[in-house]
Design a protein around this motif. Structure first.
Motif, PDB file in Angstrom:
ATOM      1  N   ALA A  34      -3.940   7.696  -5.433  1.00 43.20           N
ATOM      2  CA  ALA A  34      -2.723   8.469  -5.632  1.00 43.20           C
ATOM      3  C   ALA A  34      -3.027   9.841  -6.242  1.00 43.20           C
ATOM      4  O   ALA A  34      -2.341  10.809  -5.966  1.00 43.20           O
ATOM      5  N   ALA A  35      -4.065   9.934  -7.062  1.00 38.90           N
ATOM      6  CA  ALA A  35      -4.387  11.199  -7.708  1.00 38.90           C
ATOM      7  C   ALA A  35      -4.913  12.225  -6.712  1.00 38.90           C
ATOM      8  O   ALA A  35      -4.683  13.416  -6.871  1.00 38.90           O
ATOM      9  N   PRO A  87       4.161  13.787  -2.228  1.00 37.86           N
ATOM     10  CA  PRO A  87       5.133  13.763  -1.162  1.00 37.86           C
ATOM     11  C   PRO A  87       6.303  14.679  -1.473  1.00 37.86           C
ATOM     12  O   PRO A  87       6.565  15.026  -2.622  1.00 37.86           O
ATOM     13  N   ALA A  88       7.029  15.062  -0.433  1.00 35.36           N
ATOM     14  CA  ALA A  88       8.212  15.906  -0.589  1.00 35.36           C
ATOM     15  C   ALA A  88       9.263  15.158  -1.388  1.00 35.36           C
ATOM     16  O   ALA A  88       9.273  13.936  -1.414  1.00 35.36           O
ATOM     17  N   PRO A  89      10.168  15.871  -2.048  1.00 35.12           N
ATOM     18  CA  PRO A  89      11.185  15.187  -2.839  1.00 35.12           C
ATOM     19  C   PRO A  89      12.084  14.319  -1.969  1.00 35.12           C
ATOM     20  O   PRO A  89      12.316  14.619  -0.808  1.00 35.12           O
ATOM     21  N   ALA A  90      12.560  13.232  -2.561  1.00 31.10           N
ATOM     22  CA  ALA A  90      13.435  12.302  -1.859  1.00 31.10           C
ATOM     23  C   ALA A  90      14.817  12.918  -1.712  1.00 31.10           C
ATOM     24  O   ALA A  90      15.196  13.805  -2.460  1.00 31.10           O
ATOM     25  N   ALA A 110       6.596  -4.198  -8.261  1.00 27.71           N
ATOM     26  CA  ALA A 110       7.517  -3.589  -9.233  1.00 27.71           C
ATOM     27  C   ALA A 110       6.747  -2.799 -10.288  1.00 27.71           C
ATOM     28  O   ALA A 110       7.104  -1.646 -10.602  1.00 27.71           O
ATOM     29  N   ARG A 111       5.688  -3.384 -10.827  1.00 29.62           N
ATOM     30  CA  ARG A 111       4.877  -2.675 -11.831  1.00 29.62           C
ATOM     31  C   ARG A 111       4.257  -1.410 -11.233  1.00 29.62           C
ATOM     32  O   ARG A 111       4.252  -0.352 -11.871  1.00 29.62           O
ATOM     33  N   ALA A 112       3.737  -1.529 -10.029  1.00 28.92           N
ATOM     34  CA  ALA A 112       3.101  -0.377  -9.383  1.00 28.92           C
ATOM     35  C   ALA A 112       4.109   0.736  -9.111  1.00 28.92           C
ATOM     36  O   ALA A 112       3.803   1.922  -9.287  1.00 28.92           O
ATOM     37  N   ALA A 121       0.891  -0.211  -2.550  1.00 31.17           N
ATOM     38  CA  ALA A 121       1.944   0.509  -3.277  1.00 31.17           C
ATOM     39  C   ALA A 121       1.940   1.997  -2.942  1.00 31.17           C
ATOM     40  O   ALA A 121       3.002   2.623  -2.878  1.00 31.17           O
ATOM     41  N   ASP A 122       0.767   2.575  -2.711  1.00 29.34           N
ATOM     42  CA  ASP A 122       0.704   3.986  -2.326  1.00 29.34           C
ATOM     43  C   ASP A 122       1.386   4.219  -0.985  1.00 29.34           C
ATOM     44  O   ASP A 122       2.089   5.216  -0.794  1.00 29.34           O
ATOM     45  N   GLU A 123       1.181   3.300  -0.033  1.00 26.38           N
ATOM     46  CA  GLU A 123       1.824   3.417   1.280  1.00 26.38           C
ATOM     47  C   GLU A 123       3.339   3.291   1.157  1.00 26.38           C
ATOM     48  O   GLU A 123       4.086   4.031   1.800  1.00 26.38           O
ATOM     49  N   VAL A 124       3.784   2.343   0.337  1.00 25.69           N
ATOM     50  CA  VAL A 124       5.221   2.137   0.146  1.00 25.69           C
ATOM     51  C   VAL A 124       5.836   3.383  -0.483  1.00 25.69           C
ATOM     52  O   VAL A 124       6.867   3.887  -0.013  1.00 25.69           O
TER      53      VAL A 124
END
Length: 189
Positions: free
Chosen positions: A4-5, A10-13, A34-36, A122-125
């Protein structure tokens, strides 16, 4: 797996808040995800069934949702559909261990923004949820092979024919024994 670093942000939601509903009946997977997602700045609420997910949507429709396709009490697409009615700007991702093309198309038609096979990183999600308006996340590093697409199609027709091998073979214009051999094998990668 992408770090992730090192990934560009990503663009804002489309929503201003980062509330996230996770509807998943696998408790350990739900807790890990959930934690991720909390570590990525989301305010997470979890539900373990379609009924719980629908209640959460009614109480406080979240900006984002990650929903398992097959839950003990029904289809997770019902949660996506209800969410899109209550909050049209919400973005949902459908996760499933039973992925096929037909359910992916249905998920998108009912309002899901993306469709991912388990186990999803989690990065993909997060990337799928936060992709810019009108943009899709980057294509997967390892997309489905042509053999897998063929296998998925055969499985779909087989299910639609009520798991009747003879009827499936007839509709696919395939010899019944050939179909039986394909069905007996594991899914190709």
């Amino acid at each position: 797996m992408v770090d992730a670093a090192s990934s560009p942000a990503p663009a804002p939601a489309p929503a201003t808040e980062r509330s996230l509903l996770i509807v998943e009946d696998d408790k350990s997977f739900s807790q890990r995800l959930a934690r991720a997602m909390e570590a990525r700045g989301f305010t997470v609420v979890t539900a373990e069934s379609v009924a719980d997910g629908l209640q959460q949507v009614e109480r406080h429709p979240p900006a984002f949702a990650v929903v398992d396709m097959r839950l003990g009490d029904g289809n997770g697409l019902d949660v996506i559909s209800a969410l899109k009615k209550r909050r049209p700007d919400a973005r949902g991702v459908v996760l499933t261990g039973y992925g096929n093309i037909a359910t992916a198309v249905t998920a998108v038609k009912l309002g899901a923004f993306d469709y991912m096979s388990k186990p999803a990183d989690a990065d993909e999600v997060a990337a799928a949820l936060l992709a810019g308006e009108g943009k899709k996340p980057e294509p997967p590093e390892n997309p489905m092979s042509a053999d897998r697409v063929r296998w998925e199609h055969i499985q779909r027709v087989y299910e639609l024919c009520g798991r009747n091998v003879s009827e499936t073979a007839r509709r696919l214009n395939m010899h019944r024994r050939t179909l039986q051999r394909i069905l007996a094998k594991r899914a190709p990668k």
